[in-house]
Write a protein that holds these residues in place. Sequence first.
Motif, PDB file in Angstrom:
ATOM      1  N   MET A 142     -21.894 -63.410 -39.370  1.00  0.00           N
ATOM      2  CA  MET A 142     -22.845 -62.726 -38.291  1.00  0.00           C
ATOM      3  C   MET A 142     -22.739 -63.597 -36.778  1.00  0.00           C
ATOM      4  SD  MET A 142     -26.410 -62.042 -40.504  1.00  0.00           S
ATOM      5  CE  MET A 142     -26.496 -61.844 -42.109  1.00  0.00           C
ATOM      6  N   ILE A 143     -22.005 -64.494 -36.797  1.00  0.00           N
ATOM      7  CA  ILE A 143     -22.029 -65.234 -35.767  1.00  0.00           C
ATOM      8  C   ILE A 143     -21.119 -64.593 -34.637  1.00  0.00           C
ATOM      9  CG2 ILE A 143     -21.097 -67.398 -34.569  1.00  0.00           C
ATOM     10  CD1 ILE A 143     -21.680 -68.849 -37.407  1.00  0.00           C
ATOM     11  N   ALA A 144     -19.857 -64.172 -34.714  1.00  0.00           N
ATOM     12  CA  ALA A 144     -19.025 -63.582 -33.802  1.00  0.00           C
ATOM     13  C   ALA A 144     -19.888 -62.186 -33.151  1.00  0.00           C
ATOM     14  CB  ALA A 144     -17.771 -63.317 -34.364  1.00  0.00           C
ATOM     15  N   PRO A 145     -20.151 -61.370 -34.248  1.00  0.00           N
ATOM     16  CA  PRO A 145     -21.000 -60.270 -33.597  1.00  0.00           C
ATOM     17  C   PRO A 145     -22.398 -60.553 -32.790  1.00  0.00           C
ATOM     18  CG  PRO A 145     -20.939 -60.107 -35.942  1.00  0.00           C
ATOM     19  CD  PRO A 145     -19.956 -61.141 -35.435  1.00  0.00           C
ATOM     20  N   ALA A 146     -22.961 -61.431 -33.190  1.00  0.00           N
ATOM     21  CA  ALA A 146     -23.907 -61.849 -32.523  1.00  0.00           C
ATOM     22  C   ALA A 146     -23.867 -62.292 -31.091  1.00  0.00           C
ATOM     23  CB  ALA A 146     -24.969 -63.185 -33.232  1.00  0.00           C
ATOM     24  N   VAL A 147     -22.676 -62.962 -31.116  1.00  0.00           N
ATOM     25  CA  VAL A 147     -22.294 -63.575 -29.545  1.00  0.00           C
ATOM     26  C   VAL A 147     -22.065 -62.479 -28.827  1.00  0.00           C
ATOM     27  CG1 VAL A 147     -20.523 -64.788 -28.355  1.00  0.00           C
ATOM     28  CG2 VAL A 147     -21.397 -65.700 -30.448  1.00  0.00           C
TER      29      VAL A 147
END
Length: 374
Positions: free
Chosen positions: A17-22
């Motif tokens: 989820m980290i990359a799409p959250a950014v």
Amino acid sequence: MTLRVGVIGGGQLARMMIAPAVELGLDLRVLAEAEGMSAALAATATGDYRDLETVRAFVADVDVVTFDHEHVPQEVLRALVADGVSVHPGPDALQFAQDKIVMRKRLTELGVPQPEWAAVSTLAELQEFLDAHTGAGVVKTPRGGYDGKGVRVVRSAEEARDWLDALTDGDALLVEELVPFVRELAQQVARRPSGEVVAYPVVETVQRDGVCAEVIAPAPGASARLVEVAEDIGRTIAEGLGVTGMLAVELFETDDERILVNELAMRPHNSGHWSQDGAVTGQFEQHLRAVADLPLGSTAPRAPWSVMVNILGGPVDGTLESRFGSALAAHPQAKVHTYGKSPRPGRKVGHVNVASDDLDDAVYVARAAAAHFL
């Protein structure tokens, strides 16, 4: 003001989820169970997700809470809701992913097709069910099982005596008919709090030793009727259970052309990893959109076929990182995702996605690229 999304659980689902959250401009924060977990890059706290005060301290600095797994106790979830915390999916929905007997009862009320089942607490009750279902059944512990754990095929009640003897007063095991399925499928949908629902293509999943090994999107040979029924099941469950976020519905396609619900997951799911590289909107971005109540993204495939192959166990010698060079050089069209986990037999340590115009090509490349990490 940047929306702060808190994820309880520091596993690979939180990591992805980290990359799409950014990219969505969200501030992602993770409550990890321990130091050094998969989602360490976003871990702002470590602690026991079963402890209310630990969780309260974590959610004090976030706007919405979601999950990497379904194991947070109901009493903790309901206390957060009582505190005014925005929890997605909420406890009323999550209870159906936490307890398989509760799930079966509710799906029966919704009229969703599923295997014949019963809650049993004695040898006699279990044997009666087996005798009425060709002498065989699948016994499951209602809570906590995953990836083949807590599941046992039995042909005599005696084969589950240890589980029955371990039950406390009021508890039961779930027994289901041994379904004559020809393949396993999965239907994913996403639902946001305001009610919008979108569905992904139904996919075929291949299990080995109770663990998902491969996924093909869309399911090969799926008739228009099968696609329609699977999507209708997914939408019915999402709306009927009040799910917010991603929902994965694991399905059996039987030899008499029935589509039956096996299990549910209310979060991103292994059956949807293909969408990271094979769909316009991957499941991790979609989950964040949904729990933040943002407009949902297109689920359209980017290519006619996408194949996901799990990297199970990892290399016997060396590290995953040491294998990237050879894998990427040999298969530049493959997309490799690793979880920051150390190799261990049977452990999910990563996966490979390949999207292609040709199914055979996608399967070959995905398997070949994954083999570099074994």
